[in-house]
Design a protein around this motif. Structure first.
Motif, PDB file in Angstrom:
ATOM      1  N   ASP A  69      -0.439 -36.088 -36.783  1.00  0.00           N
ATOM      2  CA  ASP A  69       0.407 -36.773 -36.129  1.00  0.00           C
ATOM      3  C   ASP A  69       0.177 -38.691 -36.510  1.00  0.00           C
ATOM      4  O   ASP A  69       1.223 -39.181 -36.623  1.00  0.00           O
ATOM      5  N   ASP A  70      -0.943 -38.871 -36.879  1.00  0.00           N
ATOM      6  CA  ASP A  70      -1.019 -40.123 -37.351  1.00  0.00           C
ATOM      7  C   ASP A  70      -0.273 -40.336 -38.836  1.00  0.00           C
ATOM      8  O   ASP A  70       0.362 -41.404 -38.895  1.00  0.00           O
ATOM      9  N   ALA A  71      -0.361 -39.102 -39.583  1.00  0.00           N
ATOM     10  CA  ALA A  71       0.325 -39.646 -40.931  1.00  0.00           C
ATOM     11  C   ALA A  71       2.101 -39.656 -40.418  1.00  0.00           C
ATOM     12  O   ALA A  71       2.622 -40.483 -41.316  1.00  0.00           O
ATOM     13  N   ARG A  72       2.686 -39.018 -39.496  1.00  0.00           N
ATOM     14  CA  ARG A  72       3.736 -39.285 -39.209  1.00  0.00           C
ATOM     15  C   ARG A  72       4.043 -40.682 -38.531  1.00  0.00           C
ATOM     16  O   ARG A  72       5.263 -41.444 -38.887  1.00  0.00           O
ATOM     17  N   ALA A  73       3.126 -41.171 -37.805  1.00  0.00           N
ATOM     18  CA  ALA A  73       3.475 -42.369 -37.299  1.00  0.00           C
ATOM     19  C   ALA A  73       3.236 -43.381 -38.292  1.00  0.00           C
ATOM     20  O   ALA A  73       4.291 -44.264 -38.259  1.00  0.00           O
ATOM     21  N   VAL A  74       2.395 -43.194 -39.399  1.00  0.00           N
ATOM     22  CA  VAL A  74       2.481 -44.291 -40.420  1.00  0.00           C
ATOM     23  C   VAL A  74       3.813 -44.249 -41.263  1.00  0.00           C
ATOM     24  O   VAL A  74       4.295 -45.175 -41.647  1.00  0.00           O
ATOM     25  N   ARG A  75       4.154 -42.981 -41.423  1.00  0.00           N
ATOM     26  CA  ARG A  75       5.442 -42.890 -42.264  1.00  0.00           C
ATOM     27  C   ARG A  75       6.878 -43.597 -41.317  1.00  0.00           C
ATOM     28  O   ARG A  75       7.283 -44.176 -42.105  1.00  0.00           O
ATOM     29  N   ASP A  76       6.770 -43.294 -40.027  1.00  0.00           N
ATOM     30  CA  ASP A  76       7.960 -43.831 -39.315  1.00  0.00           C
ATOM     31  C   ASP A  76       7.543 -45.566 -39.398  1.00  0.00           C
ATOM     32  O   ASP A  76       8.869 -46.287 -39.561  1.00  0.00           O
ATOM     33  N   ALA A  77       6.698 -46.075 -39.390  1.00  0.00           N
ATOM     34  CA  ALA A  77       6.380 -47.287 -39.486  1.00  0.00           C
ATOM     35  C   ALA A  77       6.783 -48.026 -40.627  1.00  0.00           C
ATOM     36  O   ALA A  77       7.208 -49.173 -40.710  1.00  0.00           O
ATOM     37  N   LEU A  78       6.452 -47.179 -41.814  1.00  0.00           N
ATOM     38  CA  LEU A  78       6.805 -48.064 -43.224  1.00  0.00           C
ATOM     39  C   LEU A  78       8.133 -47.367 -43.466  1.00  0.00           C
ATOM     40  O   LEU A  78       8.646 -47.894 -44.681  1.00  0.00           O
ATOM     41  N   ALA A  79       8.849 -46.604 -42.771  1.00  0.00           N
ATOM     42  CA  ALA A  79      10.386 -46.202 -43.124  1.00  0.00           C
ATOM     43  C   ALA A  79      11.321 -47.464 -43.036  1.00  0.00           C
ATOM     44  O   ALA A  79      11.225 -48.075 -42.113  1.00  0.00           O
ATOM     45  N   PRO A  80      12.289 -47.476 -44.082  1.00  0.00           N
ATOM     46  CA  PRO A  80      13.201 -48.561 -43.976  1.00  0.00           C
ATOM     47  C   PRO A  80      14.018 -48.162 -42.712  1.00  0.00           C
ATOM     48  O   PRO A  80      14.440 -47.086 -42.408  1.00  0.00           O
ATOM     49  N   GLU A  81      14.630 -49.232 -42.000  1.00  0.00           N
ATOM     50  CA  GLU A  81      15.446 -49.122 -41.092  1.00  0.00           C
ATOM     51  C   GLU A  81      16.665 -48.879 -41.525  1.00  0.00           C
ATOM     52  O   GLU A  81      16.997 -49.148 -42.683  1.00  0.00           O
ATOM     53  N   ALA A  82      17.504 -47.790 -40.701  1.00  0.00           N
ATOM     54  CA  ALA A  82      18.887 -47.684 -41.106  1.00  0.00           C
ATOM     55  C   ALA A  82      19.742 -48.760 -41.240  1.00  0.00           C
ATOM     56  O   ALA A  82      19.765 -49.728 -40.366  1.00  0.00           O
ATOM     57  N   ALA A  83      20.772 -48.854 -42.046  1.00  0.00           N
ATOM     58  CA  ALA A  83      21.653 -49.849 -42.234  1.00  0.00           C
ATOM     59  C   ALA A  83      22.606 -49.968 -40.934  1.00  0.00           C
ATOM     60  O   ALA A  83      23.099 -48.799 -40.582  1.00  0.00           O
TER      61      ALA A  83
END
Length: 320
Positions: free
Chosen positions: A306-320
């Motif tokens: 769950d924490d790994a997914r939260a980190v992935r979502d926080a670092l994912a680039p925003e959709a254009a």
């Protein structure tokens, strides 16, 4: 007419026994002796046992290097993380202006209810003292003695009308501070206090009765509490009416990530914020790709999924 069979001779018996022995020998499987087997394979019993132990040790060593079981959350860790997540959500909800307004209104109703109950009990407490003052020397159960019990109630009802009106208007953001009403409040409270205290003052005691300070304080306690409530309640309600619920206080940890988030701010828990910083450090050193998956983040940081997914979502680039 039958002919008698000739009796077998010793040679015939010996030949028959030889045939039986040959037949049994052909039917019995042959096994090499233990020494012959060892000579063929070259393995003794101890060698075979040691070979099995070595094979088992190699399998155990290969499994012990796998950290996958260490990445799983125990029930205790899972419960603690669940409570931390719930606390973070409740804290974030507490910063919402609608929730803050609801909390303030609820607290205001609670304080007003408690104040009115205390005021009613305080005035009821002083009823006995006012009755003694009003009855003077009237005999018990006489008309004057009975009507003396009504003096405090009708003054208390009149006082509660004024206090209740000021309290209600104060909850609506319209404090009622008219001087006439304030004078009326103090008039009723002064009369209640005076009538409670007079029979227990040194000059108001019957002949032969000694003055007791503790008894005086006990009888004026009700009017004093009533004065305190009437004085404090408008001030408290006025302070509630000045509350601004549109500006939240301190929020959860807000972090800005410019490399992969286009300088957006996310409200996250301190635990996830620390994991994000560690992930960014691994990305900077090249140990992780610019957009790592949740599984790779979990393997690198050895955290929960769950924490790994939260980190992935926080670092994912925003959709254009």
């Amino acid at each position: 007419m039958t002919l008698a069979a000739p009796e077998p001779g010793p040679d015939d018996i010996a030949a028959a026994l030889a045939d039986i022995e040959r037949h049994l020998t052909d039917q019995t499987p042959t096994h090499p002796p233990p020494d012959a087997e060892q000579e063929v394979t070259g393995d003794t019993k101890r060698v075979r046992q040691l070979r099995a132990e070595v094979a088992e040790a190699r399998q155990l060593a290969a499994l012990q290097t796998d950290d996958t079981p260490l990445l799983l959350d125990t029930p205790r860790v899972r419960q603690r993380r669940k409570k931390a997540h719930e606390a973070a959500r409740l804290h974030l909800l507490g910063q919402d202006h609608a929730m803050r307004a609801w909390q303030a209104a609820r607290m205001r109703r609670l304080l007003i209810g408690a104040a009115m109950v205390a005021l009613t009990l305080a005035l009821a407490w002083s009823t006995a003292g006012v009755q003694r003052f009003a009855a003077e020397a009237a005999p018990a159960w006489s008309p004057g003695w009975i009507f003396a019990w009504l003096v405090e109630p009708f003054m208390s009802i009149a006082l509660l009308v004024v206090v209740g009106a000021r309290a209600y208007l104060g909850t609506r953001g319209q404090p009622l501070n008219d001087r006439k009403l304030i004078r009326i409040e103090w008039l009723f409270l002064g009369l209640t206090l005076g009538m409670n205290a007079w029979p227990y003052l040194p000059w108001g005691l019957p002949a032969g009765e000694e003055f007791s300070f503790s008894r005086l304080v006990l009888h004026v306690l009700g009017p004093i509490v009533a004065v305190a409530i009437v004085t404090a309640l408008p001030i408290i309600l006025e302070a509630f009416s000045r509350l601004d619920h549109t500006h939240a206080g301190a929020t959860l940890t807000g972090l800005t990530y410019s490399a992969n988030t286009n300088d957006r701010v996310r409200l996250i828990s301190p635990e996830v914020a620390t994991l994000i910083e560690r992930t960014q450090a691994l990305i900077a050193t090249g140990d992780l790709s610019a957009t790592p998956s949740a599984y790779k983040i979990q393997r690198a940081l050895r955290c929960g999924m769950d924490d790994a997914r939260a980190v992935r979502d926080a670092l994912a680039p925003e959709a254009a």
